[in-house]
Write an enzyme that holds these catalytic residues in place. Structure first.
Site, PDB file in Angstrom:
ATOM      1  N   ASN A  70     107.842  30.263  10.346  1.00 50.21           N
ATOM      2  CA  ASN A  70     108.537  30.983  11.421  1.00 50.21           C
ATOM      3  C   ASN A  70     108.496  30.260  12.763  1.00 50.21           C
ATOM      4  OD1 ASN A  70     106.973  33.489   9.682  1.00 50.21           O
ATOM      5  ND2 ASN A  70     109.197  33.300   9.657  1.00 50.21           N
ATOM      6  N   VAL A  77     109.353  29.647  18.457  1.00 48.85           N
ATOM      7  CA  VAL A  77     108.889  30.739  17.608  1.00 48.85           C
ATOM      8  C   VAL A  77     110.063  31.656  17.292  1.00 48.85           C
ATOM      9  CG1 VAL A  77     107.347  32.748  17.485  1.00 48.85           C
ATOM     10  CG2 VAL A  77     106.571  30.634  18.588  1.00 48.85           C
ATOM     11  N   CYS A  78     110.206  31.983  16.021  1.00 48.86           N
ATOM     12  CA  CYS A  78     111.303  32.843  15.578  1.00 48.86           C
ATOM     13  C   CYS A  78     110.709  34.075  14.888  1.00 48.86           C
ATOM     14  CB  CYS A  78     112.201  32.066  14.620  1.00 48.86           C
ATOM     15  SG  CYS A  78     113.600  33.032  14.051  1.00 48.86           S
ATOM     16  N   ILE A  79     110.498  35.121  15.660  1.00 46.92           N
ATOM     17  CA  ILE A  79     110.063  36.399  15.094  1.00 46.92           C
ATOM     18  C   ILE A  79     110.896  37.511  15.724  1.00 46.92           C
ATOM     19  CG2 ILE A  79     107.708  35.756  14.425  1.00 46.92           C
ATOM     20  CD1 ILE A  79     106.701  36.985  17.026  1.00 46.92           C
TER      21      ILE A  79
END
Length: 158
Positions: A70, A77-79
């Protein structure tokens, strides 16, 4: 933002302004969560807040190399919690999983620490890391993470 953090300290990270005169750019140190492959790591990241925070989410970028499904290869950051508020055009995330103005540095950090402990392989930012995590978690993936942990310890306080 800073007062909230002082009232509710969270284990596993510390945060502060990169420069005292810029409230929109923060540096965070995240300690790799216990009982995970990231345990013992000290990962540096930057949070950049938009001028219209808290209506829109900050961006988070790891400065320390990190191998994670992620986190893209540039460190972004990819959340869900950091995605723009509202409907997901792909129908993958519910609106309540995305950014809400009630979120704070504390809730972001709790989500990132949780992400380190439990990657979301269904929605990867780093497809290669996600593939290794799914297919060779205790081999190639674990070795790459261990390298990142070692490097993070060597560079943590530079």
């Amino acid at each position: 933002m800073r007062q909230e953090l002082n009232k509710n300290p969270v284990e596993g990270f510390s945060a502060g302004l990169i420069e005292d005169n810029d409230l929109y750019r923060w540096e965070v140190l995240i300690i790799g969560p216990p009982d995970t492959l990231y345990e013992g790591g000290v990962f540096k990241a930057h949070l950049t807040f938009p001028k219209d925070y808290p209506l829109r989410p900050p961006k988070m970028k790891f400065i320390t190399d990190i191998w994670h499904p992620n986190v893209d290869k540039n460190g972004d950051v990819c959340i869900s919690i950091l995605h723009e508020p509202g409907e997901d055009k792909y129908g993958y995330e519910k609106p309540e999983e995305r950014w809400l103005p009630i979120h704070t540095v504390e809730t972001i950090m709790i989500s990132v620490i949780s992400m380190l402990a439990d990657p979301n392989g269904d929605s990867p930012a780093n497809v290669d890391a996600a593939k290794e995590w799914r297919e060779d978690r205790h081999g190639a993936f674990k070795r790459k993470v261990a390298r990142c942990v070692r490097k993070s310890q060597e560079t943590a306080f530079e």
